[in-house]
Scaffold this motif. Structure first.
Motif, PDB file in Angstrom:
ATOM      1  N   PHE A 141      -3.178  -6.276  -1.744  1.00 11.89           N
ATOM      2  CA  PHE A 141      -2.063  -5.539  -1.160  1.00 11.89           C
ATOM      3  C   PHE A 141      -1.768  -5.952   0.283  1.00 11.89           C
ATOM      4  N   ASP A 142      -2.803  -6.151   1.093  1.00 11.10           N
ATOM      5  CA  ASP A 142      -2.573  -6.526   2.495  1.00 11.10           C
ATOM      6  C   ASP A 142      -1.828  -7.855   2.596  1.00 11.10           C
ATOM      7  N   GLU A 151       1.519   4.209  -3.035  1.00 11.09           N
ATOM      8  CA  GLU A 151       1.401   5.663  -2.881  1.00 11.09           C
ATOM      9  C   GLU A 151       2.692   6.352  -3.317  1.00 11.09           C
ATOM     10  N   HIS A 152       3.824   5.745  -3.002  1.00 14.86           N
ATOM     11  CA  HIS A 152       5.104   6.313  -3.425  1.00 14.86           C
ATOM     12  C   HIS A 152       5.220   6.289  -4.949  1.00 14.86           C
ATOM     13  N   GLU A 153       4.768   5.189  -5.564  1.00 14.87           N
ATOM     14  CA  GLU A 153       4.798   5.124  -7.019  1.00 14.87           C
ATOM     15  C   GLU A 153       3.873   6.165  -7.640  1.00 14.87           C
ATOM     16  N   LEU A 154       2.720   6.398  -7.014  1.00 15.45           N
ATOM     17  CA  LEU A 154       1.829   7.449  -7.495  1.00 15.45           C
ATOM     18  C   LEU A 154       2.523   8.806  -7.462  1.00 15.45           C
ATOM     19  N   SER A 155       3.257   9.081  -6.388  1.00 14.86           N
ATOM     20  CA  SER A 155       3.937  10.372  -6.259  1.00 14.86           C
ATOM     21  C   SER A 155       5.023  10.544  -7.324  1.00 14.86           C
ATOM     22  N   ARG A 156       5.559   9.431  -7.818  1.00 21.23           N
ATOM     23  CA  ARG A 156       6.591   9.470  -8.859  1.00 21.23           C
ATOM     24  C   ARG A 156       6.007   9.381 -10.261  1.00 21.23           C
ATOM     25  N   GLY A 157       4.686   9.176 -10.341  1.00 14.97           N
ATOM     26  CA  GLY A 157       4.028   9.093 -11.638  1.00 14.97           C
ATOM     27  C   GLY A 157       4.256   7.787 -12.370  1.00 14.97           C
ATOM     28  N   VAL A 158       4.590   6.710 -11.633  1.00 15.55           N
ATOM     29  CA  VAL A 158       4.893   5.434 -12.294  1.00 15.55           C
ATOM     30  C   VAL A 158       3.949   4.311 -11.869  1.00 15.55           C
ATOM     31  N   ALA A 159       2.980   4.608 -11.020  1.00 14.05           N
ATOM     32  CA  ALA A 159       2.144   3.548 -10.444  1.00 14.05           C
ATOM     33  C   ALA A 159       1.404   2.755 -11.501  1.00 14.05           C
ATOM     34  N   HIS A 160       0.984   3.405 -12.569  1.00 15.62           N
ATOM     35  CA  HIS A 160       0.135   2.720 -13.545  1.00 15.62           C
ATOM     36  C   HIS A 160       0.934   2.097 -14.689  1.00 15.62           C
ATOM     37  N   VAL A 161       2.256   2.243 -14.652  1.00 12.78           N
ATOM     38  CA  VAL A 161       3.095   1.504 -15.597  1.00 12.78           C
ATOM     39  C   VAL A 161       3.912   0.441 -14.865  1.00 12.78           C
ATOM     40  N   SER A 162       3.965   0.536 -13.544  1.00  8.54           N
ATOM     41  CA  SER A 162       4.660  -0.466 -12.750  1.00  8.54           C
ATOM     42  C   SER A 162       3.877  -1.775 -12.745  1.00  8.54           C
ATOM     43  N   THR A 163       4.592  -2.888 -12.676  1.00  7.81           N
ATOM     44  CA  THR A 163       3.921  -4.190 -12.607  1.00  7.81           C
ATOM     45  C   THR A 163       3.622  -4.607 -11.170  1.00  7.81           C
ATOM     46  N   MET A 164       3.943  -3.769 -10.182  1.00 10.89           N
ATOM     47  CA  MET A 164       3.730  -4.161  -8.789  1.00 10.89           C
ATOM     48  C   MET A 164       2.253  -4.437  -8.501  1.00 10.89           C
ATOM     49  N   HIS A 175       0.830  -1.208   0.000  1.00 13.72           N
ATOM     50  CA  HIS A 175       0.000   0.000   0.000  1.00 13.72           C
ATOM     51  C   HIS A 175       0.863   1.256   0.000  1.00 13.72           C
ATOM     52  N   ALA A 176       1.830   1.309   0.927  1.00 17.06           N
ATOM     53  CA  ALA A 176       2.674   2.494   1.049  1.00 17.06           C
ATOM     54  C   ALA A 176       3.522   2.694  -0.205  1.00 17.06           C
ATOM     55  N   SER A 227      12.072   0.229   4.453  1.00 17.47           N
ATOM     56  CA  SER A 227      12.721  -0.662   5.417  1.00 17.47           C
ATOM     57  C   SER A 227      12.279  -0.346   6.841  1.00 17.47           C
ATOM     58  N   GLU A 228      12.062   0.924   7.119  1.00 25.91           N
ATOM     59  CA  GLU A 228      11.602   1.318   8.459  1.00 25.91           C
ATOM     60  C   GLU A 228      10.258   0.685   8.784  1.00 25.91           C
ATOM     61  N   ARG A 229       9.414   0.529   7.785  1.00 27.67           N
ATOM     62  CA  ARG A 229       8.096  -0.068   8.043  1.00 27.67           C
ATOM     63  C   ARG A 229       8.217  -1.525   8.477  1.00 27.67           C
ATOM     64  N   LEU A 230       9.126  -2.273   7.862  1.00 30.33           N
ATOM     65  CA  LEU A 230       9.296  -3.659   8.295  1.00 30.33           C
ATOM     66  C   LEU A 230       9.959  -3.710   9.669  1.00 30.33           C
ATOM     67  N   ALA A 231      10.911  -2.828   9.913  1.00 28.51           N
ATOM     68  CA  ALA A 231      11.556  -2.792  11.228  1.00 28.51           C
ATOM     69  C   ALA A 231      10.531  -2.510  12.323  1.00 28.51           C
ATOM     70  N   ASP A 232       9.629  -1.561  12.065  1.00 31.00           N
ATOM     71  CA  ASP A 232       8.573  -1.253  13.039  1.00 31.00           C
ATOM     72  C   ASP A 232       7.657  -2.453  13.249  1.00 31.00           C
TER      73      ASP A 232
END
Length: 290
Positions: A220-221, A197-210, A193-194, A270-275
């Motif tokens: 996503f969950d 959102e980062h891909e959206l901010s970079r303008g690549v979310a809709h061309v990314s295969t993620m 999910h996060a 990485s901080e999200r997984l550490a948390d």
């Protein structure tokens, strides 16, 4: 050793690089260097490439593998079935199959199953962390495992508090899959999910295969090991607390690396997984490099 097959599918192969002078099948009982070390042979490092879930050619990481081998490790770079042939969940199971193969064949490689480590990069980290969490939950939910922390010797509990595991030693492999002894995640994606959102901010979310590789928004969950761990920390019932304590014991030691200059996968990933690790009582090592 090119294209060692770990499974039945076309991309279920890995390239294995041996340290200079290493003798196949020579362990602590048959190799002078191993006897001096007293460790049963060199460590094995399984590397899971990234590549936005669509590319994972092992040859691209030959320099990394050669460096690891030159430093004294057996390095294995795996390939796996990519999108659109497979979704992320199937890819993560193939990571597990490669890990199992190396653990089973460690003696023939001149090493020990207790020294198989897992290293991953970018999207490969999502696959590796998903498989690690799957194995940890299998151990934590096995009969009697919820009480393992309380019954473990103090030194083992302290080891688990640093992110180690006493579960594998207790089961001896058995019917449960073994964890790697160490997980190193480099610039990994752990919260889909996060990162979307980062891909959206970079303008690549809709061309990314993620997004499609992870099953769309509805997937996503399940594809986010960080989210799944945090959810385990939300319930305060006695069984939930016991499960978290057992899960903590079942997680391997973990090192998370990222770069402050990385704009593709920022350090916050990485901080999200550490948390999330900390939510279940584990303590990964988190390092941000310049």
């Amino acid at each position: 050793l090119l294209e060692r097959r770990y499974g039945p599918k076309e991309k279920n192969v890995m390239d294995v690089y041996l340290p200079p002078g290493h003798v196949m099948g020579a362990t602590a009982t048959g190799d002078a260097l191993a006897r001096r070390r007293g460790d049963g042979g060199p460590p094995i490092v399984l590397f899971v490439p990234g590549g936005i879930w669509v590319n994972c050619d092992a040859w691209q990481y030959s320099v990394l593998a050669s460096r690891l081998a030159g430093e004294g490790s057996i390095a294995a770079v795996m390939e796996y079935t990519t999108y659109p042939t497979a979704l992320a969940d199937e890819m993560s199971r193939e990571v597990g199959a490669a890990l199992d193969w190396l653990q089973r064949h460690s003696a023939s490689l001149g090493a020990s199953p207790d020294r198989v480590m897992l290293m991953a990069h970018s999207a490969g980290c999502q696959l590796a962390a998903t498989e690690i969490l799957r194995r940890a939950l299998l151990h934590a939910q096995a009969p009697g495992r919820a009480d393992a922390r309380a019954q473990a010797p103090l030194e083992q509990r302290a080891d688990a508090d640093r992110g180690g595991s006493v579960i594998d030693a207790e089961t001896g492999g058995g019917a449960l899959p073994r964890q790697p002894t160490l997980f190193v995640g480099m610039s990994g994606v752990y919260d889909i999910h996060a990162h979307f959102e980062h891909e959206l901010s970079r303008g690549v979310a809709h061309v990314s295969t993620m997004k499609p590789a992870c099953g769309g928004h509805e997937g996503f969950d399940d594809a986010s090991p960080a989210i799944r761990m945090r959810k385990l920390a939300e319930e305060d019932s006695a069984p939930a607390v016991a499960l978290r304590e057992a899960l903590c014991l079942a997680l391997p030691r973990t090192v998370l690396l990222s770069s402050t200059a990385d704009v593709v996968v920022p350090p916050t990933a990485s901080e999200r997984l550490a948390d999330a690790y900390q939510c279940v009582g584990a303590a990964p090592k988190l390092t941000h490099l310049a």
